[in-house]
Design an enzyme around this catalytic site. Structure first.
Site, PDB file in Angstrom:
ATOM      1  N   SER A 270       0.801  -1.230   0.000  1.00  0.00           N
ATOM      2  CA  SER A 270       0.000   0.000   0.000  1.00  0.00           C
ATOM      3  C   SER A 270       0.828   1.272   0.000  1.00  0.00           C
ATOM      4  O   SER A 270       0.317   2.339  -0.339  1.00  0.00           O
ATOM      5  CB  SER A 270      -0.940   0.014   1.213  1.00  0.00           C
ATOM      6  OG  SER A 270      -0.203  -0.086   2.411  1.00  0.00           O
TER       7      SER A 270
ATOM      8  N   HIS B 157      -0.808   4.818   7.131  1.00  0.00           N
ATOM      9  CA  HIS B 157      -0.178   5.397   5.940  1.00  0.00           C
ATOM     10  C   HIS B 157       0.125   6.891   6.075  1.00  0.00           C
ATOM     11  O   HIS B 157      -0.665   7.630   6.670  1.00  0.00           O
ATOM     12  CB  HIS B 157      -1.077   5.174   4.724  1.00  0.00           C
ATOM     13  CG  HIS B 157      -1.426   3.743   4.500  1.00  0.00           C
ATOM     14  ND1 HIS B 157      -2.634   3.204   4.895  1.00  0.00           N
ATOM     15  CD2 HIS B 157      -0.722   2.731   3.938  1.00  0.00           C
ATOM     16  CE1 HIS B 157      -2.661   1.918   4.580  1.00  0.00           C
ATOM     17  NE2 HIS B 157      -1.508   1.602   4.022  1.00  0.00           N
TER      18      HIS B 157
ATOM     19  N   ASP C   3      -3.854   8.036   7.585  1.00  0.00           N
ATOM     20  CA  ASP C   3      -4.693   7.121   8.352  1.00  0.00           C
ATOM     21  C   ASP C   3      -3.793   6.391   9.340  1.00  0.00           C
ATOM     22  O   ASP C   3      -2.617   6.732   9.466  1.00  0.00           O
ATOM     23  CB  ASP C   3      -5.512   6.183   7.442  1.00  0.00           C
ATOM     24  CG  ASP C   3      -4.656   5.197   6.641  1.00  0.00           C
ATOM     25  OD1 ASP C   3      -3.469   5.010   6.979  1.00  0.00           O
ATOM     26  OD2 ASP C   3      -5.169   4.609   5.671  1.00  0.00           O
TER      27      ASP C   3
END
Length: 360
Positions: free
Chosen positions: A43, A337, A334
């Site tokens: 990610s 991340h 978040d």
């Protein structure tokens, strides 16, 4: 009818414009410092591949992407751009790298940059099974498919040149530990943490050798961040006043040391290989977390989205009234991340090193 005289320079200029329009791909490659940026990983570098698969780990909705070009949620796990986007732009290519599975794009776009990364994946195939995402071996299969399409589009000779001269970005490993080893007992029953690190190093080495055999020569490998300082880990570290989890940070440093050693050996073993281990990412991010004001941040302990302690993906809801209004004040977007600003700082720090190593 009266004959109109058209200056020769104007005719020439018009012809040049026509050629550039018809050969925009060739023009962009000539103008760029490298022909393409090709991305593998999780990610931290996924541009939206997870949008197209059956998984709960998606981010193709607001508030994700609210600060991206046009305010569009692309599937990037951030409020804006991620490191490969900045690297692509710095090497003279476009300001974002498209996801391979995104139906908005095709080989004409992918010829100068493509992302195979999948949020939630790791070196270990068991890690990708946790949230049903794309395993690393499948990213390689997509890359092989891409090579076939590239050869059909630009010809075999040009394709070989692109693949050899492209910059490859590889970033993964955090999920193997946080999502797989420590949450689920399977790997912990099989391996001590040191043995699991060696197991992952073996997979990483095999993966990089495979990339080399498929034509890659310029590869940037990113290690683990200070994963004990991610907001999610701090939120669960309740017995130590939500401080960084030093045990997890120690694991990250140990693994990074092993990745660095492996990088040195592969550079010696594989002729023409330029494998760069970007070990400074750990220290840079740790510095932002410990002294946020030095980098222009106000908050490092929690994230921008919602309460900033545990939310990511669908839990990072646009309906939450708690989400911050200015993500530039936060190190993390978040619970897992970084914000676009953090990604930009990290990328700006790395780009001179990548240029030094890859532009020769």
């Amino acid at each position: 009818m009266e004959h109109v005289h058209v200056p020769k320079w104007l005719v020439f200029f018009g012809l040049v414009l026509l050629v550039l329009q018809q050969h925009s791909y060739n023009y962009s490659v000539v103008a760029a410092k490298v022909p393409a940026v090709i991305v593998f990983g999780d990610s931290t570098v996924d541009a939206g591949n997870n949008n197209q698969i059956l998984t709960l780990l998606k981010s193709n909705f607001h508030p994700y992407g609210r600060d991206f070009l046009g305010g569009r949620p692309t599937g990037r796990f951030s409020n804006g751009r991620i490191p490969p986007d900045y690297v692509s732009e710095a090497f003279g290519l476009r300001p974002s790298v498209p996801a391979y599975l995104d139906p908005m794009y095709n080989i004409t776009d992918f010829a100068i940059g493509v992302c195979f990364a999948s949020a939630g994946t790791g070196y270990d195939t068991a890690t990708s099974d946790v949230l049903n995402v794309i395993p690393l071996w499948k990213e390689i299969e997509y890359y092989k498919e891409y090579q076939t399409k590239l050869k059909a589009y630009v010809g075999h000779r040009r394709a070989r040149t692109i693949l050899r001269q492209a910059v490859y970005l590889v970033s993964l490993g955090t999920n193997d530990f946080l999502e797989n080893y420590y949450i689920f007992p399977r790997r912990r029953l099989e391996y001590t943490i040191g043995e699991y690190q060696e197991f992952l190093i073996g997979i990483a080495k095999k993966f990089l050798k495979q990339l080399y055999s498929l034509g890659a020569r310029k590869i940037s490998l990113t290690g683990l961040p200070p994963m004990g300082c991610l907001p999610l880990e701090r939120a669960t570290n309740i017995f130590d006043n939500n401080k960084c989890d030093d045990k997890l940070n120690k694991v990250a440093l140990e693994f990074n040391a092993k990745l660095k050693s492996m990088t040195t050996k592969l550079n010696q073993e594989l002729p023409g290989m330029i494998l760069v281990f970007t070990e400074s990412v750990y220290d840079l991010l740790y510095g932002m977390i410990k002294k946020p004001a030095s980098y222009g941040f106000e908050v490092a302990g929690v994230a921008c989205c919602s309460t900033g302690t545990f939310e990511m993906s669908y839990l990072c809801s646009e309906k939450s009234p708690l989400t911050c209004t200015d993500a530039n004040k936060y190190v993390f977007w978040d619970a897992f991340h970084p914000t676009e600003k953090t990604n930009h700082i990290i990328s700006t720090h790395l780009i001179p090193l990548l240029k030094e190593k890859f532009l020769n």
